[in-house]
Design a protein around this motif. Structure first.
Motif, PDB file in Angstrom:
ATOM      1  N   ASP A   1      18.695  -2.474  -8.655  1.00  0.00           N
ATOM      2  CA  ASP A   1      17.720  -3.279  -9.230  1.00  0.00           C
ATOM      3  C   ASP A   1      16.155  -3.407  -8.326  1.00  0.00           C
ATOM      4  OD1 ASP A   1      19.139  -3.591 -11.314  1.00  0.00           O
ATOM      5  OD2 ASP A   1      19.884  -5.519 -10.941  1.00  0.00           O
ATOM      6  N   MET A   2      16.500  -3.847  -7.038  1.00  0.00           N
ATOM      7  CA  MET A   2      15.343  -4.091  -6.068  1.00  0.00           C
ATOM      8  C   MET A   2      14.668  -2.788  -6.253  1.00  0.00           C
ATOM      9  SD  MET A   2      13.216  -5.653  -4.243  1.00  0.00           S
ATOM     10  CE  MET A   2      14.025  -7.181  -4.572  1.00  0.00           C
ATOM     11  N   ALA A   3      15.259  -1.386  -6.133  1.00  0.00           N
ATOM     12  CA  ALA A   3      14.414  -0.198  -6.034  1.00  0.00           C
ATOM     13  C   ALA A   3      13.695   0.116  -7.135  1.00  0.00           C
ATOM     14  CB  ALA A   3      15.596   1.078  -5.956  1.00  0.00           C
ATOM     15  N   VAL A   4      14.009  -0.296  -8.217  1.00  0.00           N
ATOM     16  CA  VAL A   4      13.264  -0.102  -9.390  1.00  0.00           C
ATOM     17  C   VAL A   4      11.885  -1.050  -9.370  1.00  0.00           C
ATOM     18  CG1 VAL A   4      13.233  -0.477 -11.868  1.00  0.00           C
ATOM     19  CG2 VAL A   4      15.084   0.558 -11.067  1.00  0.00           C
ATOM     20  N   TRP A   5      12.441  -2.092  -9.100  1.00  0.00           N
ATOM     21  CA  TRP A   5      11.044  -3.228  -8.928  1.00  0.00           C
ATOM     22  C   TRP A   5      10.170  -2.755  -7.933  1.00  0.00           C
ATOM     23  CZ3 TRP A   5       8.459  -6.589  -5.675  1.00  0.00           C
ATOM     24  CH2 TRP A   5       7.965  -7.573  -6.229  1.00  0.00           C
ATOM     25  N   LEU A   6      10.451  -2.343  -6.647  1.00  0.00           N
ATOM     26  CA  LEU A   6       9.771  -1.765  -5.984  1.00  0.00           C
ATOM     27  C   LEU A   6       9.055  -0.452  -6.340  1.00  0.00           C
ATOM     28  CD1 LEU A   6      11.758  -1.798  -2.414  1.00  0.00           C
ATOM     29  CD2 LEU A   6       9.845  -3.465  -3.106  1.00  0.00           C
ATOM     30  N   LEU A   7       9.697   0.226  -7.059  1.00  0.00           N
ATOM     31  CA  LEU A   7       8.957   1.536  -7.750  1.00  0.00           C
ATOM     32  C   LEU A   7       7.684   1.199  -8.640  1.00  0.00           C
ATOM     33  CD1 LEU A   7       8.975   4.417  -8.031  1.00  0.00           C
ATOM     34  CD2 LEU A   7      10.540   4.372  -9.969  1.00  0.00           C
ATOM     35  N   ARG A   8       8.076  -0.165  -9.378  1.00  0.00           N
ATOM     36  CA  ARG A   8       6.597  -0.746 -10.325  1.00  0.00           C
ATOM     37  C   ARG A   8       5.635  -0.868  -9.388  1.00  0.00           C
ATOM     38  NH1 ARG A   8      11.093  -4.162 -13.007  1.00  0.00           N
ATOM     39  NH2 ARG A   8      11.672  -2.878 -14.439  1.00  0.00           N
ATOM     40  N   LEU A   9       5.925  -1.652  -8.140  1.00  0.00           N
ATOM     41  CA  LEU A   9       4.778  -1.888  -7.535  1.00  0.00           C
ATOM     42  C   LEU A   9       4.175  -0.677  -6.954  1.00  0.00           C
ATOM     43  CD1 LEU A   9       6.062  -4.455  -4.823  1.00  0.00           C
ATOM     44  CD2 LEU A   9       4.915  -4.895  -6.883  1.00  0.00           C
ATOM     45  N   PHE A  10       4.854   0.540  -6.674  1.00  0.00           N
ATOM     46  CA  PHE A  10       4.113   1.682  -6.262  1.00  0.00           C
ATOM     47  C   PHE A  10       3.365   2.332  -7.589  1.00  0.00           C
ATOM     48  CE2 PHE A  10       7.425   1.807  -2.965  1.00  0.00           C
ATOM     49  CZ  PHE A  10       6.649   1.901  -1.840  1.00  0.00           C
ATOM     50  N   GLY A  11       4.122   2.283  -8.831  1.00  0.00           N
ATOM     51  CA  GLY A  11       3.388   2.472 -10.155  1.00  0.00           C
ATOM     52  C   GLY A  11       2.232   1.903 -10.373  1.00  0.00           C
ATOM     53  N   ALA A  12       2.058   0.637  -9.972  1.00  0.00           N
ATOM     54  CA  ALA A  12       0.957  -0.255 -10.416  1.00  0.00           C
ATOM     55  C   ALA A  12      -0.138   0.338  -9.139  1.00  0.00           C
ATOM     56  CB  ALA A  12       1.236  -1.638 -10.084  1.00  0.00           C
ATOM     57  N   MET A  13       0.172   0.498  -7.900  1.00  0.00           N
ATOM     58  CA  MET A  13      -0.860   0.856  -7.083  1.00  0.00           C
ATOM     59  C   MET A  13      -1.386   2.168  -7.521  1.00  0.00           C
ATOM     60  SD  MET A  13      -2.131  -0.432  -4.184  1.00  0.00           S
ATOM     61  CE  MET A  13      -3.641   0.046  -3.437  1.00  0.00           C
ATOM     62  N   ASN A  14      -0.454   3.152  -8.073  1.00  0.00           N
ATOM     63  CA  ASN A  14      -1.103   4.514  -8.558  1.00  0.00           C
ATOM     64  C   ASN A  14      -2.067   4.333  -9.632  1.00  0.00           C
ATOM     65  OD1 ASN A  14       0.100   7.069 -10.570  1.00  0.00           O
ATOM     66  ND2 ASN A  14      -1.036   7.287  -8.380  1.00  0.00           N
ATOM     67  N   ARG A  15      -1.695   3.159 -10.410  1.00  0.00           N
ATOM     68  CA  ARG A  15      -2.452   3.207 -11.579  1.00  0.00           C
ATOM     69  C   ARG A  15      -4.252   2.670 -11.138  1.00  0.00           C
ATOM     70  NH1 ARG A  15       2.025   1.142 -13.711  1.00  0.00           N
ATOM     71  NH2 ARG A  15       1.457  -1.152 -13.576  1.00  0.00           N
ATOM     72  N   LEU A  16      -4.233   2.061 -10.163  1.00  0.00           N
ATOM     73  CA  LEU A  16      -5.272   1.696  -9.561  1.00  0.00           C
ATOM     74  C   LEU A  16      -6.205   2.622  -8.934  1.00  0.00           C
ATOM     75  CD1 LEU A  16      -4.347  -1.942  -8.196  1.00  0.00           C
ATOM     76  CD2 LEU A  16      -5.767  -1.291 -10.006  1.00  0.00           C
TER      77      LEU A  16
END
Length: 240
Positions: free
Chosen positions: A171-186
């Motif tokens: 679950d934490m792995a998915v949460w962390l991936l969201r952070l990387f995805g958000a950074m990528n979108r920026l």
């Protein structure tokens, strides 16, 4: 943004740990780097964030000849790169706030200027209640979130992450991936090393580079330039 051409790497007189590595990374894209243990993933990442120089071949970062870059010119180029280590590498005597603020302080940002961005970043990674805590009091997942926040606080052009979800639960792995995805979108180009196929499946349009015994078995993975998509429906706010 990044180009490797027939790059090789050896440590001392040992055989090459990376051989004939050729690929390109495009600005604003998301890349997974995968392969079995010992394939050379960490060595390739060390080249990307300029901790190591290649033994041969051409390596270009942000238009600069990084393979032959003078030592004095490396810090300026490194400031454009964020790094997330598997073992976190947090400064143990510093608080969450001070660990995240460290790159800004090293870059000469005043305390007054950095307070707002650092507090926003702490809130973004969900650690507001731990703002003044030291790393030893945090869980592994919380320490990794601090490490990610520290890596992205300067809005790097390139973000390199070495197995960032290897020490956390799914679950934490998915949460962390969201952070990387958000950074990528920026707009940040992300290179994330992992062997977690389930995690890679959550970024449907990310390119995948696979290493086997020091060689890229699918170099076209980094040459593809697909449109990006983000599969989880939940969206995190972004602190900029």
């Amino acid at each position: 943004m990044v180009r490797f051409e027939n790059v090789g790497l050896r440590y001392g007189t040992e055989r090459e740990v990376l051989s004939d590595i050729s690929f390109q990374l495009h600005r604003g894209r998301f890349y997974f780097l995968t392969g079995p243990s010992g394939a050379g993933k960490t060595s390739l990442l060390r080249l990307l964030y300029l901790a190591q120089s290649p033994s041969r071949g051409e390596m270009t970062l942000f238009g600069e000849d990084a393979a032959n870059l003078p030592r004095a010119a490396r810090p300026a180029l490194r400031r454009r790169i964020g790094v997330v280590f598997q073992d976190f590498r947090l400064v143990p005597h510093l608080t969450v706030y001070d660990n995240i603020a460290l790159p800004l302080r090293l870059g000469g940002v005043s305390e007054e200027e950095m307070t707002g961005p650092v507090d926003d970043m702490i809130d973004w990674v969900g650690l507001s209640a731990s703002r003044n805590a030291r790393p030893e009091t945090l869980s592994g997942g919380e320490q990794q979130r601090v490490a990610i926040a520290r890596a992205v606080i300067t809005r790097p052009d390139l973000l390199v992450a070495d197995e960032p979800t290897g020490n956390v639960d799914p679950d934490m792995a998915v949460w962390l991936l969201r952070l990387f995805g958000a950074m990528n979108r920026l707009g940040t180009t992300v290179v994330l090393a992992t062997h977690d196929m389930t995690l890679m499946g959550r970024m449907k349009d990310a390119s995948v580079m696979r290493l086997e015994r020091g060689r890229l078995t699918d170099p076209t993975g980094a040459l593809r330039n697909p449109p990006q998509s983000w599969t989880p429906s939940e969206e995190n706010g972004e602190p900029w």
